[in-house]
Enzyme design. Structure first.
Site, mmCIF file in Angstrom:
data_model
loop_
_atom_site.group_PDB
_atom_site.id
_atom_site.type_symbol
_atom_site.label_atom_id
_atom_site.label_comp_id
_atom_site.label_asym_id
_atom_site.label_seq_id
_atom_site.Cartn_x
_atom_site.Cartn_y
_atom_site.Cartn_z
ATOM 1 C CB THR A 1 -0.658 -0.011 1.257
ATOM 2 O OG1 THR A 1 -1.516 -1.304 1.346
ATOM 3 C CG2 THR A 1 -1.677 1.109 1.419
ATOM 4 C CG ASP B 1 -2.631 2.245 -2.672
ATOM 5 O OD1 ASP B 1 -2.428 1.173 -3.378
ATOM 6 O OD2 ASP B 1 -2.470 2.301 -1.431
ATOM 7 N NE ARG C 1 -2.319 -2.335 -8.133
ATOM 8 C CZ ARG C 1 -1.602 -2.232 -9.028
ATOM 9 N NH1 ARG C 1 -0.247 -2.772 -8.973
ATOM 10 N NH2 ARG C 1 -1.688 -1.754 -10.159
ATOM 11 C CE LYS D 1 -5.197 -0.421 -0.134
ATOM 12 N NZ LYS D 1 -3.793 -0.462 -1.004
ATOM 13 N N GLY E 1 -0.957 -3.260 5.508
ATOM 14 C CA GLY E 1 -0.431 -4.567 6.060
ATOM 15 C C GLY E 1 -1.603 -5.407 5.704
ATOM 16 C CB SER F 1 5.164 -1.542 -0.137
ATOM 17 O OG SER F 1 3.878 -1.543 -0.958
ATOM 18 C CG ASP G 1 5.094 -0.002 -3.935
ATOM 19 O OD1 ASP G 1 3.989 -0.175 -3.146
ATOM 20 O OD2 ASP G 1 5.910 -0.928 -4.109
ATOM 21 C CB SER H 1 0.574 1.456 -4.166
ATOM 22 O OG SER H 1 1.494 1.088 -3.249
#
Lengths: 279, 142
Positions: A46, A62, A64, A78, A92, A174, A211, A214
């Site tokens: 994330t 984000d 995903r 989220k 997480g 991440s 990344d 995400s």
């Protein structure tokens, strides 16, 4: 199949029943001995972040959710509700963040009914850190908690093992390094709301484009005293493209020379009715 | 394996009721309900947090009572424990689910929700003890 269903429970919560956990741990051990690994938990690799501006807090995330190398959910939410003036982004393991924030939200509601006051962000922070420390990091929930209470706007970052930081801008997940790079470059104290929203949007976009964990859209949540703007989606950064070409032939591509219509005589031979057993 | 240091990690070094194997039919371990049996499972915990979670409430109470004793004197934890003991006796017959409302109010659990309220709620368990035998056991006639 039995192993799969039990070990996915294990990833979420430890002591569902005391005896179940022993069995889960034993099953996992036996599985690993035979060379199979248990299915990966659905994580939110994330980018989440938050920033304090002049009148309140802007939280961004984000959308995903990944399951190993596969995108499990292209548009998951989220930013979780904790109380009318407090929201929490979670990175997480998806189930851990979801259930943790729901439990803390319930406890905070009971607590605020008991005190008769609007809940404070510090209360939510303490409840979360005490619970995460009790489970010693096995609950994989990294959270960005933000809200406005009677003492002003507050922003906390909470790590899975139970440590917390109170800062003016935080990122987790991440893609946190990409987002933090944007924050470090452009953060100022006492920003206006539009500037803060643009900054958070750019930070999440940096996480999305740099990344793999995400992606998809950018959700924002602007919390000020007495008002919450939950902008979902605020920015669809990754719209799925439209196909420009088509291999289907249009009607009339092949010229029709002659047309003949023959009707087929079909007669009803037998008709049976079968009743359903609805007893 | 160094067995000296393992003594403190053994499951039976911390007394908690309700542990141990479940004896099912024919006097053998009930695998369906309580999982596989092995000597290692009897002695060592199979998860890092097993012992800490089993004794969590006990440890919290011990900590709170000793802090209370240091601050307010011996009478405070004594009075509280007396009240807990009285509240614990307000129950239904052993095979029925009691709400433990008085005990929960005293302990402050009526204002918080945790995993034990959501998961494995004993009020929704599908098994019930045999009523006659449970009452006889409680009255000490067995």
């Amino acid at each position: 199949e039995l192993a799969h269903s039990y070990v996915s429970d294990k990833f979420f919560l430890l002591l569902i029943s005391y005896f179940c956990t022993f069995r889960n741990a034993v099953l996992e051990f036996e599985c690993n001995k035979l060379g199979h690994s248990i299915p990966a938990a659905r994580k939110t690799g994330t980018t989440i972040c938050g920033v304090v501006f002049k009148d309140g807090i802007v939280l961004g995330a984000d959308t995903r959710a990944t399951e190993g190398m596969i995108v499990a959910d292209k548009n998951c939410s989220k930013i979780h509700y904790i109380s009318p003036n407090i929201y929490c982004c979670g990175a997480g393991t998806a189930a851990d963040t979801e259930m943790t924030t729901q439990i803390i939200s319930s406890n905070l509601e009971l607590h605020s009914l008991s005190t008769g006051r609007l809940p404070r962000v510090a209360t939510a922070n303490r409840m979360l850190k005490q619970m995460l420390f009790r489970y010693q990091g096995h609950i994989g929930a990294a959270l960005v908690l933000g809200g406005v209470d009677c003492n002003g706007p507050h922003l906390y970052s909470i790590y899975p093992h139970g440590s917390t930081d109170k800062l003016p801008y935080v990122t987790m997940g991440s893609g946190s390094l990409a987002a933090m790079a944007v924050f470090e470059d452009r953060y100022e104290q006492n920003m206006e709301e539009e500037d803060a929203k643009r900054l958070v949007r750019d930070a999440i976009a940096a996480g999305i484009f740099n990344d793999l964990g995400s992606g998809s859209n950018i959700d924002l949540c602007v919390i000020t005293k007495g008002k919450v703007d939950y902008l979902r989606p605020h920015d669809m950064a990754n719209k799925k493209g439209v196909r420009t070409g088509d291999y289907k032939y249009k009607r009339g591509t092949t010229g029709v020379l002659a047309k003949a219509v023959t009707k087929l005589d079909l007669e009803v031979v037998e008709e049976t009715v079968q009743t359903m057993d609805t007893s | 394996m160094n067995t000296r240091g393992l003594r403190s990690q053994l499951k039976d070094s911390v007394p908690v009721t309700g542990l141990g194997t479940q004896i099912g039919a024919y006097g053998v371990q009930d695998t369906l309900r309580s999982g596989f049996s092995s000597v290692k499972n009897e002695l060592l915990p199979s998860h890092a947090l097993e012992l800490s979670e089993k004794n969590f409430q006990l440890n919290q109470d011990k900590m709170n009572f000793s802090t209370l004793r240091n601050i307010q004197g011996l009478h405070a934890p004594l009075k509280l424990q007396m009240e807990y003991r009285a509240a614990r006796q307000i129950q239904r017959l052993p095979f029925l689910q009691s709400s433990h409302l008085a005990l929960d109010t005293l302990k402050g659990n009526d204002e918080s929700i945790s995993f034990e309220d959501i998961l494995n709620d004993p009020a929704q368990s599908e098994m019930m003890g045999e009523p006659h035998i449970m009452v006889e056991y409680k009255l000490g006639l067995m």
